[in-house]
Design an enzyme around this catalytic site. Structure first.
Site, PDB file in Angstrom:
ATOM      1  CD  GLU A  55      -0.588  -3.576   0.553  1.00 24.84           C
ATOM      2  OE1 GLU A  55       0.506  -3.191   1.012  1.00 24.84           O
ATOM      3  OE2 GLU A  55      -0.687  -4.273  -0.474  1.00 24.84           O
ATOM      4  CB  CYS A  89      -0.798  -7.163   2.825  1.00 20.48           C
ATOM      5  SG  CYS A  89       0.623  -6.129   3.225  1.00 20.48           S
TER       6      CYS A  89
END
Ligand code: THU
Length: 126
Positions: A55, A89
């Protein structure tokens, strides 16, 4: 909610490019920003703490390409249950698009859908 097919396919494809010799766990992420798709895979390092999630790689590419927000992200893994973004993330996604949709899916097509805000209520900003 249906998963966006183009992002799903892009996440599967980029997952193959992961550099994950230490965990042997490959992750692919694909996000939509304006009319663009930006992808990222996890990139590990022999100094484990330097490893970067898929990500984060996708967000780095988005920002480096001149974009600052995204509407949706697909995260693809081949785990028994689809892998949910780690805490770091979540904060990185939150920085750019708290309302974006997050689709997590695995090879068995088990799909879960959230918004970034649902994954990180009260995320940090100032
Ligand atoms: N990983 C991701 O790419 N995204 C996450 O949200 C969680 C974990 C990666 C990091 C590492 O390369 C491997 O998965 C195992 O933790």
């Amino acid at each position: 909610m249906n998963i966006p097919k183009d992002l799903y396919e892009a996440a599967i494809a980029v997952r193959q490019k992961a550099h994950s010799p230490y965990s042997n766990f490959k992750v692919g992420a694909a996000l939509r920003s304006a009319n663009n798709i930006f992808v990222g895979a996890n990139v590990e390092n022999a100094s484990y703490g330097l490893s970067r999630c898929a990500e984060q790689s996708a967000i780095q590419t988005m920002v480096s390409s001149g974009y600052k927000d995204f509407t949706e992200i697909v995260i693809y893994t081949e785990a028994d249950t689809p892998a949910s973004p780690c805490g770091a993330c979540r904060q990185i996604l939150f920085e750019f698009s708290p309302d974006a949709k997050v689709f997590i899916i695995n090879h068995k097509k088990v799909l879960k859908t959230f918004t970034v805000k649902e994954l990180l209520p009260e995320g940090f900003s100032f």
